[in-house]
Write a protein that holds these residues in place. Structure first.
Motif, mmCIF file in Angstrom:
data_model
loop_
_atom_site.group_PDB
_atom_site.id
_atom_site.type_symbol
_atom_site.label_atom_id
_atom_site.label_comp_id
_atom_site.label_asym_id
_atom_site.label_seq_id
_atom_site.Cartn_x
_atom_site.Cartn_y
_atom_site.Cartn_z
ATOM 1 N N THR A 108 0.831 -1.196 0.000
ATOM 2 C CA THR A 108 0.000 0.000 0.000
ATOM 3 C C THR A 108 0.869 1.250 0.000
ATOM 4 N N CYS A 109 0.324 2.296 -0.575
ATOM 5 C CA CYS A 109 0.941 3.605 -0.398
ATOM 6 C C CYS A 109 0.449 4.164 0.940
ATOM 7 N N ASP A 112 -3.933 1.032 -2.902
ATOM 8 C CA ASP A 112 -4.125 2.127 -1.941
ATOM 9 C C ASP A 112 -5.037 1.605 -0.834
ATOM 10 N N ARG A 166 1.991 10.039 -5.757
ATOM 11 C CA ARG A 166 0.732 10.005 -6.494
ATOM 12 C C ARG A 166 -0.097 11.181 -5.992
ATOM 13 N N TYR A 168 -1.765 -1.335 -8.897
ATOM 14 C CA TYR A 168 -1.491 -0.293 -7.909
ATOM 15 C C TYR A 168 -2.434 -0.497 -6.729
ATOM 16 N N TYR A 183 7.479 3.755 4.042
ATOM 17 C CA TYR A 183 6.686 3.825 2.819
ATOM 18 C C TYR A 183 7.488 4.473 1.693
ATOM 19 N N VAL A 223 5.979 4.895 -1.437
ATOM 20 C CA VAL A 223 5.002 5.546 -2.310
ATOM 21 C C VAL A 223 4.048 6.349 -1.435
ATOM 22 N N LEU A 224 3.916 7.640 -1.734
ATOM 23 C CA LEU A 224 3.030 8.520 -0.971
ATOM 24 C C LEU A 224 1.913 9.030 -1.882
ATOM 25 N N LYS A 225 0.696 8.990 -1.353
ATOM 26 C CA LYS A 225 -0.444 9.556 -2.064
ATOM 27 C C LYS A 225 -0.751 10.910 -1.433
ATOM 28 N N GLU A 280 5.141 -1.426 4.256
ATOM 29 C CA GLU A 280 4.148 -1.104 3.246
ATOM 30 C C GLU A 280 3.481 -2.345 2.651
#
Length: 343
Positions: free
Chosen positions: A131-132, A319, A187, A317, A155, A157-159, A338
């Motif tokens: 997960t982000c 989330d 993202r 992907y 993490y 990947v950050l949203k 993550e």
């Protein structure tokens, strides 16, 4: 094996901190839990959380759909005829996608308990998923701090939630990128907050600065498909449809019309596991990759989304961080950094 009962209860779960987007601020969720009981005592569980600004549903409307038309149309049905039962759920009332999702999840769960399989195994796959981490809309300083904490927690990947103020969005991005490693992937989710020309101007600016943005999610209003296509046609960064895509029909229209590059599937939007798998397959046939996401929900429904993600090869992907925002709840997921595991 007949379905004997469908039970509904609602629990209030506070968040550890407010969740803020361009559309709303959430401090607690109303988690509507559904339990399907088979005649031999086997049970299955599902859940939904109301999101007025996206699905138009409240706790009361979800409960009413579940104890009314959905319950009336599944009691006495044979769980071994799962596809027919799921079709009945989708057709018994108009809209009410979150209520349908809760029932769909519970029915899948009951069926899989009956036949001795996990839901992901029944769906046909068990790939590893991650997960982000979401950084919600806030002051520049607060978002910078939250992004730094997320990276320190592991993490990659950050949203980033944006969209409530374009000028602030520029400052937010610069501040975040000043404190995170260059290897971090971002993202951006505008939650319908930008106007089409404004979105193009902002995205082009980020492109010129070579920001590590993987894609932009729902830059304009859900109904503004012309605006969505305008943005997609005038930037290089991939554009993902979220609130514009509820159903299989929506997915076909947006893909064939060239409105988006990617699609975000959420069980609460589409009506559950079965519909999510259909959307992912439709997108796959057109060469369009999908993300699995969630509203601010409990681990019951997010675990169902995770099982869809684990099973479908076109969901690339993920989330799935919503349960990490909840203060107390029974958990159906295990987070290891993550990585996400279904338990």
């Amino acid at each position: 094996m007949l379905i004997k009962e469908l039970l509904v209860r609602t629990e209030i779960i506070p968040l550890t901190k407010p969740f803020k987007t361009a559309l709303r601020v959430v401090e607690q969720i109303e988690n509507v839990v559904v339990e399907v009981v088979l005649e031999d005592g086997t049970t299955g569980i599902g859940a939904a959380a109301p999101t007025f600004v996206i699905t138009g549903e409240s706790r009361e409307s979800i409960e009413a759909a579940l104890v009314g038309p959905i319950r009336n149309n599944v009691i006495g049905k044979d769980i071994t005829q799962l596809n027919d039962v799921l079709k009945t759920v989708q057709e018994c009332c108009v809209g009410n996608t979150s209520a349908k999702a809760a029932a769909d999840i519970a029915l899948h769960n009951a069926y899989c308990h009956h036949v001795g399989l996990s839901v992901s195994s029944y769906l046909g796959g068990q790939k590893k998923i991650s997960t982000c981490m979401t950084v919600s809309v806030d002051t520049v300083e607060k978002m910078q701090e939250e992004a730094k904490k997320a990276v320190e927690a592991g993490y990659s990947v950050l949203k980033i939630k944006v969209g409530d103020n374009a000028e602030l969005d520029v400052k937010r991005m610069a501040a975040i990128l000043s404190v995170v490693p260059k290897t971090i992937t971002l993202r951006l989710d505008a939650n319908q907050g930008w106007k089409p020309k404004e979105a193009v101007k902002l995205i082009r600016r980020f492109e010129e600065l070579e920001y590590p943005i993987e894609f932009i999610e729902q830059p304009v209003k859900a109904w503004d498909l012309d605006g969505l296509k305008y943005v997609r046609d005038h930037v290089s960064t991939p554009i993902m449809g979220d609130e514009s895509v509820f159903s299989t029909k929506d997915a076909v229209k947006l893909i064939e019309g060239g409105y988006v590059d990617l699609i975000n599937i959420k069980l609460m939007k589409c009506g559950g596991i079965a519909e999510a798998m259909k959307i992912a397959s439709i997108a796959e046939s057109k060469g369009v990759a999908c993300m699995i996401g969630s509203m601010m929900e409990s681990s019951i429904s997010v675990a169902a989304a995770a099982q869809v993600a684990a099973a479908h090869p076109n969901i690339r992907y993920f989330d799935l961080d919503a349960p990490l925002w909840l203060a107390v709840e029974p958990t159906h997921l295990k987070y290891v950094g993550e990585m996400v595991e279904i338990i």
